[in-house]
Design an enzyme around this catalytic site. Structure first.
Site, PDB file in Angstrom:
ATOM      1  CE1 TYR A 149      52.703  14.238  12.033  1.00  0.00           C
ATOM      2  CE2 TYR A 149      51.864  12.314  10.877  1.00  0.00           C
ATOM      3  CZ  TYR A 149      52.895  12.970  11.513  1.00  0.00           C
ATOM      4  OH  TYR A 149      54.130  12.361  11.621  1.00  0.00           O
ATOM      5  CE  LYS A 153      55.677  14.398   9.576  1.00  0.00           C
ATOM      6  NZ  LYS A 153      57.115  14.708   9.723  1.00  0.00           N
TER       7      LYS A 153
END
Length: 242
Positions: A149, A153
């Site tokens: 994740y 990002k």
């Protein structure tokens, strides 16, 4: 800067807790229309809200959204997904399918939507209200504690920085948003301090309307950014102990 008074907003990921707050506050600030998009859009009681199907990982779906929403002046790339907590997770297949799927939603999807709507924003931003692209990142863009994740990002953050430069001469404001844990259903099971979605969205729209390039929506994102200039052992003390 870009005003929301009279704006036409398209929001991806509108069904989530943060998405619903983006819709509510856009209307409160005078948006004329909000296209509330999701793979399976929900019903909205307000006639100013147009439920629109959009899968950010599907080119045909994106093209259909552009055809249906050619009056957009503000695009908010809010859709996202969580993923494997580790890049070396034993559950990942040999071809890194879990990571690839996450990057399709969190990286390539927002880029594809931005690219498709860039001409729309440039054309519609000439009426004096301005036009803008808002990308929702995370404090984990800068802090590698979220595994795949965080990596996704971080990639979106870098893409947003590049888009900001590429779209500047088209008159499109590009706002990158960083935030910590926010009280939404996506992280309902986490026992951590969570920001109020209303406070986060208010900070985002304030930044949009005052001409900001970047919004640090809470203390978490501000403190993490401050650490970026420090040695890696300050941000990751375990490296000093290794």
């Amino acid at each position: 800067m870009t005003t929301l008074d009279g704006a036409v907003v398209l929001l991806t990921g509108a069904n989530g807790g943060l998405g619903r707050e983006f819709v509510r506050q856009a209307l409160a600030r005078g948006a004329r229309t909000v296209y509330a998009t999701a793979r399976r859009p929900r019903e909205w009681a307000d006639p100013r809200v147009v439920a629109l199907p959009l899968d950010v990982t599907d080119a045909d779906s994106i093209a259909a959204a552009v055809a249906a929403a050619g009056d957009v002046t503000v695009l908010v790339n809010n859709a996202g997904a969580t993923g494997p907590a580790s890049l070396l997770d034993a559950d990942l297949t040999a071809d890194l399918a879990g990571v690839r799927e996450l990057f399709e939603t969190n990286v390539f999807g927002p880029l594809a939507v931005a690219a498709a709507f860039a001409p729309v924003l440039a054309a519609n931003g000439r009426d004096g209200r301005g036009a803008a692209l808002v990308d929702i990142h995370s404090a984990l863009s800068w802090l590698a504690r979220g595994g795949a994740y965080s990596a996704s990002k971080a990639a979106l953050w870098s893409i947003t920085n590049s888009l900001r430069l590429e779209l500047a001469d088209r008159g499109t404001q590009v706002v990158g948003v960083h935030l910590g844990y926010t009280d939404t259903p996506m992280i309902a099971d986490l026992d951590v301090h969570k920001e109020d979605p209303a406070d986060v969205v208010r900070a985002v729209y304030d930044g949009l309307e005052t001409g900001a390039h970047e919004v640090l929506a809470d203390d978490t994102s501000r403190s993490v950014k401050d650490l970026l200039s420090q040695p890696l052992t300050v941000m990751y003390p375990e490296l000093a102990r290794a």
